[in-house]
Motif scaffolding. Structure first.
Motif, short mmCIF file in Angstrom:
data_model
loop_
_atom_site.label_atom_id
_atom_site.label_comp_id
_atom_site.label_asym_id
_atom_site.label_seq_id
_atom_site.Cartn_x
_atom_site.Cartn_y
_atom_site.Cartn_z
N UNK A 100 0.84 -1.20 0.00
CA UNK A 100 0.00 0.00 0.00
C UNK A 100 0.87 1.24 0.00
N UNK A 101 0.40 2.29 -0.67
CA UNK A 101 1.19 3.51 -0.64
C UNK A 101 0.28 4.71 -0.35
N UNK A 102 0.79 5.59 0.52
CA UNK A 102 0.06 6.80 0.89
C UNK A 102 0.94 7.98 0.50
N UNK A 103 0.34 8.94 -0.22
CA UNK A 103 1.12 10.02 -0.81
C UNK A 103 0.94 11.33 -0.05
N UNK A 104 1.91 12.21 -0.26
CA UNK A 104 1.83 13.54 0.34
C UNK A 104 0.56 14.27 -0.11
N UNK A 105 0.26 14.18 -1.41
CA UNK A 105 -0.91 14.90 -1.94
C UNK A 105 -2.17 14.05 -1.96
N UNK A 106 -2.25 13.01 -1.18
CA UNK A 106 -3.39 12.10 -1.02
C UNK A 106 -3.68 11.31 -2.30
N UNK A 169 -7.97 3.33 1.69
CA UNK A 169 -7.90 2.81 0.32
C UNK A 169 -6.70 1.86 0.15
N UNK A 170 -5.56 2.27 0.71
CA UNK A 170 -4.38 1.43 0.60
C UNK A 170 -4.57 0.12 1.37
N UNK A 171 -5.22 0.21 2.54
CA UNK A 171 -5.40 -0.98 3.38
C UNK A 171 -6.43 -1.94 2.79
N UNK A 172 -7.29 -1.43 1.91
CA UNK A 172 -8.36 -2.29 1.35
C UNK A 172 -7.79 -3.44 0.55
N UNK A 173 -6.56 -3.28 0.07
CA UNK A 173 -5.93 -4.38 -0.69
C UNK A 173 -5.29 -5.40 0.25
N UNK A 174 -5.46 -5.20 1.56
CA UNK A 174 -4.82 -6.06 2.57
C UNK A 174 -3.33 -6.24 2.28
N UNK B 134 -3.05 4.78 -8.76
CA UNK B 134 -3.66 3.61 -9.39
C UNK B 134 -2.67 2.47 -9.52
N UNK B 135 -1.48 2.78 -10.05
CA UNK B 135 -0.47 1.74 -10.24
C UNK B 135 -0.06 1.14 -8.91
N UNK B 136 0.11 1.99 -7.89
CA UNK B 136 0.60 1.47 -6.61
C UNK B 136 -0.44 0.59 -5.93
N UNK B 137 -1.72 0.71 -6.35
CA UNK B 137 -2.71 -0.18 -5.74
C UNK B 137 -2.79 -1.51 -6.50
N UNK B 138 -1.95 -1.66 -7.52
CA UNK B 138 -1.90 -2.94 -8.22
C UNK B 138 -2.69 -2.98 -9.52
N UNK B 139 -3.32 -1.86 -9.89
CA UNK B 139 -4.05 -1.82 -11.16
C UNK B 139 -3.06 -1.88 -12.33
#
Lengths: 264, 231
Positions: A100-106, A169-174, B134-139
């Motif tokens: 999962x990735x969380x960005x500075x600009x959301x 959102x990032x955590x939803x992918x487990x 999008x890419x980082x979520x695996x799409x």
């Protein structure tokens, strides 16, 4: 390893173990002429929370962006969750689904509601049914305290709320690893706390995390290790207690002085 | 000489203006103009979308070949493209192609080239962070394009699309050069037959073109409002 306890996010709590999640070996990266990562050697175990800090332009964001290959590396080896990223045949999409990735600009999707932002990837990639994905999403929204915002659009939310949705959102992918790229730097001061609170609970649930941040309070309280970077190099790698009490490198001392008391 | 205008020439030929010889002969007039415009509009929407995406392809060959095609077409007058199609299409297809379809293909090719640059700019206008999220979520990259970038980009593209389509509606008048009996062609025929009413006839078709284009602009403005997401 201690007995697993149910963590805040529903993950079994795991103490930092020996299972290796991220290994950098002699990694180098250039942007054209600019040498942005210099001979990086770094090892992160499962369940570890590592804070990366350093002055701007030090390569810390680039460092964590190589982990899900948003930035490819030029030399060395980088092994993430057992996958060698320098291997051209590596299925990078499969790996990204685990990170999962969380960005500075959301970077929330402005054309989708909060709920759709969270369920998009689980439905398309994990092949979850809409119903399952939505019930997972609602559970996550409850954890980050935003159930009433399910139908809202990102621009109707405050920065802090947007960032909490982005974490959900990032955590939803487990995911097995969470990367945070300056998650609080774009927030108004009064909203930083709510985001750090969510991150702290996530850290305590045993998630493997790499966090680029200037929040030294978070680093000292939550992290297992602090990494100090400058000009593309890792200059110091220490337990937060040691790092804050007794930074060894001169530039780390200078940096801490500026971050902790900007006016001196 | 009588200085007054006599618009009765319009009423006497009104069905010819609207539908040509139809149903006893081929469709013509305003109906044919709309037919050409609508089909070329739909085809060039997809043509522009495809060409625009080829333009930003990571495959260098695909990218530069498609860019060359776009630049060649943009460097030619539309009349030239219509002539090319008129003479080349039968040779390529190995059979005769109706004049209407010749013009539709020419309009589609010509408009797609311009549309592709709108698509390209529209995609470029979406912040890089959207793609990264999008890419980082695996799409997969195509999923990021279809579910994240295009839905946002297309909304930004609507005003430019409308401009392009309006100018294409007017360009259908060039079809008269290969004998397609659309509105302008029908007007010329009536003018040749009646001789003394050119002002009335060409004023009338100018008004018709304006009404069609204005209706289209209004429709798209309504569409734009419907699609606007909360900012």
């Amino acid at each position: 390893m201690s007995k697993p306890i149910q963590g805040f996010f529903g993950y079994a709590r795991i103490e930092p173990g020996e299972l290796s999640m991220i290994t950098f070996t002699e990694v180098n990266k250039w942007f054209k002429e600019l040498h942005v990562l210099k001979d990086i050697n770094l090892h992160v175990n499962q369940g570890e929370v590592v804070v990366v800090c350093g002055p701007s332009g030090s390569g810390k964001s680039t460092l964590i962006r190589t982990i899900n290959k948003l930035e490819p590396i030029n030399s060395g080896t980088l092994i993430v969750d057992g996958m060698d990223l320098s291997d051209k045949k590596a299925d990078i999409n499969r790996l990204r689904a685990e990170i999962g990735m969380v960005f500075q600009q959301f970077n929330l999707y402005p054309h989708l509601s909060v709920l759709k932002n969270i369920t998009l990837a689980p439905i398309k990639i994990r092949k979850l049914s809409k119903k399952d994905a939505e019930s997972d999403a609602m559970a996550l929204l409850e954890r980050v305290g935003l159930t009433e915002k399910r139908g809202a659009y990102p621009t109707q939310l405050s920065g802090g709320q947007q960032q909490r949705v982005a974490i959900a959102r990032a955590l939803a992918m487990k995911p097995r690893i969470m990367l945070f790229d300056e998650p609080t730097s774009a927030l108004d001061p009064e909203m930083i706390g709510e985001v750090l609170y969510v991150m702290k609970d996530l850290a305590q649930s045993g998630m493997t995390m790499m966090v680029v941040t200037h929040e030294m309070g978070f680093a000292s309280e939550v992290s297992d290790r602090v990494i100090f970077m400058d000009e593309g190099e890792i200059l110091e790698e220490a337990h937060p207690k040691d790092f804050f009490k007794n930074p060894k490198h001169e530039r780390a001392q200078q940096f801490l002085k500026e971050v902790l008391s900007p006016m001196h | 000489m009588d200085a007054g205008f006599d618009f009765s020439v319009i009423w006497r030929n009104i069905t010819y203006f609207f539908i040509g010889r139809f149903p006893h002969g081929a469709l013509g007039g305003i109906a044919l103009t709309l037919y050409l415009a609508v089909i070329a509009c739909v085809l060039s929407f997809f043509g522009g979308l495809i060409l625009g995406m080829l333009n930003i392809s990571h495959n260098r060959v695909v990218k530069y070949v498609s860019l060359a095609v776009v630049n060649i077409i943009r460097g030619m007058p539309l009349l030239m493209v219509i002539f090319w199609m008129y003479f080349l299409l039968p040779a390529f297809m190995g059979k005769t192609v109706s004049e209407s379809w010749t013009v539709i293909m020419a309009l589609t090719l010509f408009t797609s080239a311009y549309m592709s640059q709108i698509v390209k700019a529209g995609i470029d206008s979406i912040p890089r962070g959207q793609t990264e999220a999008g890419l980082s979520s695996g799409l997969y990259p195509w999923q990021v394009m279809v579910y994240i970038v295009l839905p946002q980009g297309l909304r930004n593209m609507i005003p430019s699309f409308v401009n392009q389509f309006v100018s294409m509606i007017k360009d259908t008048s060039l079809a008269f050069i290969v004998g397609v009996s659309e509105l302008t062609h029908v007007a010329t025929q009536i003018n040749n037959r009646t001789i003394i009413y050119p002002t009335e006839i060409f004023f009338f078709i100018a008004v018709i073109y304006f009404i069609i284009c204005y209706a289209f602009t209004s429709l798209s403005r309504w569409l734009e409002r419907r699609l606007a997401w909360r900012r």
